[in-house]
Design a protein around this motif. Sequence first.
Motif, PDB file in Angstrom:
ATOM      1  N   ALA A 321       5.269  19.577  18.822  1.00  0.00           N
ATOM      2  CA  ALA A 321       6.302  20.424  18.247  1.00  0.00           C
ATOM      3  C   ALA A 321       7.527  20.391  19.158  1.00  0.00           C
ATOM      4  O   ALA A 321       7.398  20.338  20.391  1.00  0.00           O
ATOM      5  CB  ALA A 321       5.790  21.851  18.098  1.00  0.00           C
ATOM      6  N   PRO A 322       8.737  20.399  18.594  1.00  0.00           N
ATOM      7  CA  PRO A 322       9.941  20.355  19.438  1.00  0.00           C
ATOM      8  C   PRO A 322      10.050  21.595  20.308  1.00  0.00           C
ATOM      9  O   PRO A 322       9.717  22.709  19.884  1.00  0.00           O
ATOM     10  CB  PRO A 322      11.079  20.272  18.413  1.00  0.00           C
ATOM     11  N   ALA A 323      10.542  21.384  21.515  1.00  0.00           N
ATOM     12  CA  ALA A 323      10.653  22.494  22.458  1.00  0.00           C
ATOM     13  C   ALA A 323      12.014  23.171  22.371  1.00  0.00           C
ATOM     14  O   ALA A 323      12.125  24.392  22.471  1.00  0.00           O
ATOM     15  CB  ALA A 323      10.403  21.996  23.883  1.00  0.00           C
ATOM     16  N   SER A 324      13.080  22.385  22.214  1.00  0.00           N
ATOM     17  CA  SER A 324      14.426  22.952  22.204  1.00  0.00           C
ATOM     18  C   SER A 324      14.823  23.356  20.791  1.00  0.00           C
ATOM     19  O   SER A 324      14.362  22.789  19.792  1.00  0.00           O
ATOM     20  CB  SER A 324      15.430  21.945  22.755  1.00  0.00           C
ATOM     21  N   LYS A 325      15.699  24.343  20.701  1.00  0.00           N
ATOM     22  CA  LYS A 325      16.139  24.858  19.411  1.00  0.00           C
ATOM     23  C   LYS A 325      16.893  23.802  18.620  1.00  0.00           C
ATOM     24  O   LYS A 325      16.817  23.764  17.385  1.00  0.00           O
ATOM     25  CB  LYS A 325      17.016  26.081  19.644  1.00  0.00           C
ATOM     26  N   SER A 326      17.602  22.922  19.316  1.00  0.00           N
ATOM     27  CA  SER A 326      18.391  21.908  18.622  1.00  0.00           C
ATOM     28  C   SER A 326      17.517  20.886  17.899  1.00  0.00           C
ATOM     29  O   SER A 326      17.987  20.180  17.009  1.00  0.00           O
ATOM     30  CB  SER A 326      19.309  21.196  19.612  1.00  0.00           C
ATOM     31  N   GLN A 327      16.251  20.788  18.269  1.00  0.00           N
ATOM     32  CA  GLN A 327      15.338  19.835  17.648  1.00  0.00           C
ATOM     33  C   GLN A 327      14.496  20.465  16.550  1.00  0.00           C
ATOM     34  O   GLN A 327      13.671  19.782  15.940  1.00  0.00           O
ATOM     35  CB  GLN A 327      14.413  19.224  18.712  1.00  0.00           C
ATOM     36  N   LYS A 328      14.710  21.747  16.280  1.00  0.00           N
ATOM     37  CA  LYS A 328      13.946  22.442  15.258  1.00  0.00           C
ATOM     38  C   LYS A 328      14.769  22.569  13.975  1.00  0.00           C
ATOM     39  O   LYS A 328      15.972  22.305  13.949  1.00  0.00           O
ATOM     40  CB  LYS A 328      13.543  23.837  15.746  1.00  0.00           C
ATOM     41  N   VAL A 329      14.092  23.006  12.905  1.00  0.00           N
ATOM     42  CA  VAL A 329      14.782  23.262  11.639  1.00  0.00           C
ATOM     43  C   VAL A 329      15.642  24.505  11.787  1.00  0.00           C
ATOM     44  O   VAL A 329      15.172  25.550  12.251  1.00  0.00           O
ATOM     45  CB  VAL A 329      13.773  23.454  10.489  1.00  0.00           C
ATOM     46  N   GLN A 330      16.903  24.387  11.423  1.00  0.00           N
ATOM     47  CA  GLN A 330      17.807  25.524  11.455  1.00  0.00           C
ATOM     48  C   GLN A 330      17.835  26.180  10.075  1.00  0.00           C
ATOM     49  O   GLN A 330      18.060  25.507   9.060  1.00  0.00           O
ATOM     50  CB  GLN A 330      19.219  25.072  11.845  1.00  0.00           C
ATOM     51  N   VAL A 331      17.585  27.479  10.043  1.00  0.00           N
ATOM     52  CA  VAL A 331      17.582  28.223   8.791  1.00  0.00           C
ATOM     53  C   VAL A 331      18.878  29.016   8.698  1.00  0.00           C
ATOM     54  O   VAL A 331      19.124  29.917   9.501  1.00  0.00           O
ATOM     55  CB  VAL A 331      16.374  29.167   8.704  1.00  0.00           C
ATOM     56  N   LYS A 332      19.715  28.647   7.744  1.00  0.00           N
ATOM     57  CA  LYS A 332      20.982  29.324   7.521  1.00  0.00           C
ATOM     58  C   LYS A 332      20.953  29.944   6.136  1.00  0.00           C
ATOM     59  O   LYS A 332      21.128  29.234   5.140  1.00  0.00           O
ATOM     60  CB  LYS A 332      22.141  28.347   7.660  1.00  0.00           C
ATOM     61  N   GLY A 354      12.896   4.553   8.806  1.00  0.00           N
ATOM     62  CA  GLY A 354      12.938   5.247  10.081  1.00  0.00           C
ATOM     63  C   GLY A 354      13.761   6.514  10.085  1.00  0.00           C
ATOM     64  O   GLY A 354      13.894   7.148  11.139  1.00  0.00           O
ATOM     65  N   SER A 355      14.313   6.919   8.925  1.00  0.00           N
ATOM     66  CA  SER A 355      15.157   8.127   8.906  1.00  0.00           C
ATOM     67  C   SER A 355      14.435   9.351   8.362  1.00  0.00           C
ATOM     68  O   SER A 355      15.065  10.380   8.150  1.00  0.00           O
ATOM     69  CB  SER A 355      16.417   7.868   8.074  1.00  0.00           C
ATOM     70  N   THR A 356      13.121   9.252   8.118  1.00  0.00           N
ATOM     71  CA  THR A 356      12.392  10.371   7.510  1.00  0.00           C
ATOM     72  C   THR A 356      11.466  11.097   8.492  1.00  0.00           C
ATOM     73  O   THR A 356      10.668  11.931   8.075  1.00  0.00           O
ATOM     74  CB  THR A 356      11.549   9.878   6.311  1.00  0.00           C
ATOM     75  N   ALA A 357      11.590  10.800   9.783  1.00  0.00           N
ATOM     76  CA  ALA A 357      10.693  11.441  10.754  1.00  0.00           C
ATOM     77  C   ALA A 357      10.878  12.958  10.768  1.00  0.00           C
ATOM     78  O   ALA A 357       9.933  13.717  11.011  1.00  0.00           O
ATOM     79  CB  ALA A 357      10.929  10.859  12.152  1.00  0.00           C
ATOM     80  N   GLY A 358      12.101  13.424  10.480  1.00  0.00           N
ATOM     81  CA  GLY A 358      12.353  14.860  10.510  1.00  0.00           C
ATOM     82  C   GLY A 358      11.650  15.627   9.414  1.00  0.00           C
ATOM     83  O   GLY A 358      11.556  16.865   9.474  1.00  0.00           O
ATOM     84  N   LEU A 359      11.125  14.925   8.388  1.00  0.00           N
ATOM     85  CA  LEU A 359      10.418  15.625   7.318  1.00  0.00           C
ATOM     86  C   LEU A 359       9.135  16.286   7.820  1.00  0.00           C
ATOM     87  O   LEU A 359       8.623  17.214   7.181  1.00  0.00           O
ATOM     88  CB  LEU A 359      10.091  14.649   6.185  1.00  0.00           C
ATOM     89  N   ALA A 360       8.610  15.826   8.957  1.00  0.00           N
ATOM     90  CA  ALA A 360       7.405  16.452   9.517  1.00  0.00           C
ATOM     91  C   ALA A 360       7.646  17.911   9.856  1.00  0.00           C
ATOM     92  O   ALA A 360       6.714  18.728   9.837  1.00  0.00           O
ATOM     93  CB  ALA A 360       6.947  15.686  10.754  1.00  0.00           C
ATOM     94  N   LEU A 361       8.898  18.282  10.162  1.00  0.00           N
ATOM     95  CA  LEU A 361       9.220  19.679  10.445  1.00  0.00           C
ATOM     96  C   LEU A 361       9.086  20.534   9.185  1.00  0.00           C
ATOM     97  O   LEU A 361       8.654  21.690   9.253  1.00  0.00           O
ATOM     98  CB  LEU A 361      10.640  19.777  11.000  1.00  0.00           C
ATOM     99  N   LEU A 362       9.457  19.975   8.031  1.00  0.00           N
ATOM    100  CA  LEU A 362       9.299  20.709   6.779  1.00  0.00           C
ATOM    101  C   LEU A 362       7.828  20.855   6.408  1.00  0.00           C
ATOM    102  O   LEU A 362       7.403  21.907   5.918  1.00  0.00           O
ATOM    103  CB  LEU A 362      10.055  19.985   5.656  1.00  0.00           C
ATOM    104  N   VAL A 363       7.049  19.792   6.629  1.00  0.00           N
ATOM    105  CA  VAL A 363       5.613  19.879   6.360  1.00  0.00           C
ATOM    106  C   VAL A 363       4.993  20.980   7.206  1.00  0.00           C
ATOM    107  O   VAL A 363       4.200  21.805   6.724  1.00  0.00           O
ATOM    108  CB  VAL A 363       4.938  18.523   6.637  1.00  0.00           C
ATOM    109  N   ASP A 364       5.353  21.027   8.488  1.00  0.00           N
ATOM    110  CA  ASP A 364       4.833  22.060   9.390  1.00  0.00           C
ATOM    111  C   ASP A 364       5.167  23.449   8.858  1.00  0.00           C
ATOM    112  O   ASP A 364       4.313  24.350   8.822  1.00  0.00           O
ATOM    113  CB  ASP A 364       5.431  21.858  10.786  1.00  0.00           C
TER     114      ASP A 364
END
Length: 449
Positions: A321-332, A354-364
Amino acid sequence: MASISAQVPVLVLLGLLAATARAAEPSAVEQRAREDLDRQLQEMVQTPPPEIIISFEGLPGAGTSKGYKLVEADFLVNNQPLAIPGLDKLNGPGLHRLAVLTVEEGSYTLVSHVTYANESWNLFSEESGFLWKLTASVTVQVQRGLRARVRVLPAINPTAPDPRLKLKLSHDVKAEMTAQLADVAIPDKVDAGTPAPVAQAPVKPPPVSVPPVSTPVVVTPPPVAAKPVEAPEQGPVAPAKLLLKVLAGKRPAAATVYLKSASGAPHRVVVDRKASKPVEVMLPPGEYRVDVLSQGYLAQTRKVKLSREAAPTVAFTLAKAPASKSQKVQVKKEALVLPRPPRFAEKQSAPRKGSTAGLALLVDMLVRDENLRLRIEGHTDNKERPAATLQALSMARAQAVAQALVDAGLDASRIDTVGMGDARPKAPNLLPRGRELNRRVEFTLLGTK
């Protein structure tokens, strides 16, 4: 003297009526003879236990390039799953036998869940990428001497005003007698001095001719007692085996795994970080969603179908899981902003490799909160295609990203898609960089299911 003589006919008439009334009442011998006859008549009728025969009618044209493909199917009788033939068989047209159940008298409810996808892919078709998740139920009341034939009937509604209503699901139920009356002469009248007739030996019902269909798989959901058809097994349903493997890199990882089915409480399994071999889990056959959660790692999910014929292995390789806030999903408000959103090449609906790696944050996020739903909006720049086709391209982009989330294990019913065309640019379309930013998808939370 005249009055006495006038009363004599009246007394005679009353005496005759009394005699007639006594003659109408059956004697004790006649009553026993009638009771014996009723008992023998009951014994002449063969009353085997009730039966329920469940069949699935294949959708016409299913499994072809021009039809609809069955991608998921499960059936529950009184909340107990049926073991069914493979989807490749059910995809074919015609009648497919699912189960023949010998049951006790009572009420039984069949719940059918099927999911179809459109086999033909067309960028400009409003049905492209659709999944039709259909559910229907029916309750039958059975008793001895009766057989209920239940057919599960998916169908196409060609006049549906909305593509989401193009397919529908229903049941057809027919009842038939399985008991037959023995060939015995029944007298019209039983005299007191005549012995009651002796019943002949019961005649067994002739075998029922059933047209050949796909090989049935018979299950025994309690309290249903299964009658085996073309299968040697009897008794309770044997459990199915699942092998769980959770890794962090190349080493085993500690995790909590939840196995969830359409019916029943989730099954919780704790995997130890020292487990050198896959963990064995025994469950009833059926379809399950497998969620894995581990501290410090992103949650993941899978779908698996268990049967007694094989022991599949579900392996998870966890990502930190990302440690820094900038690497997490931002909820606005309701919008979700990924640190690395999917990117799209000009005129292409699929994301760049290679541009879909961030979708793992949505799955989580959706695995940890089962009440959340997601809407994906697709966008284009204003020069990719003729204006009339930009909306279809944007919709295809949203559906491609939704499919990536479904492939990661999420339920398609939790994801909505919409195409916005070039109506909401994020940057000026005059520059190449601006057009690249406009080729995008955006994510919005829809709240609870």
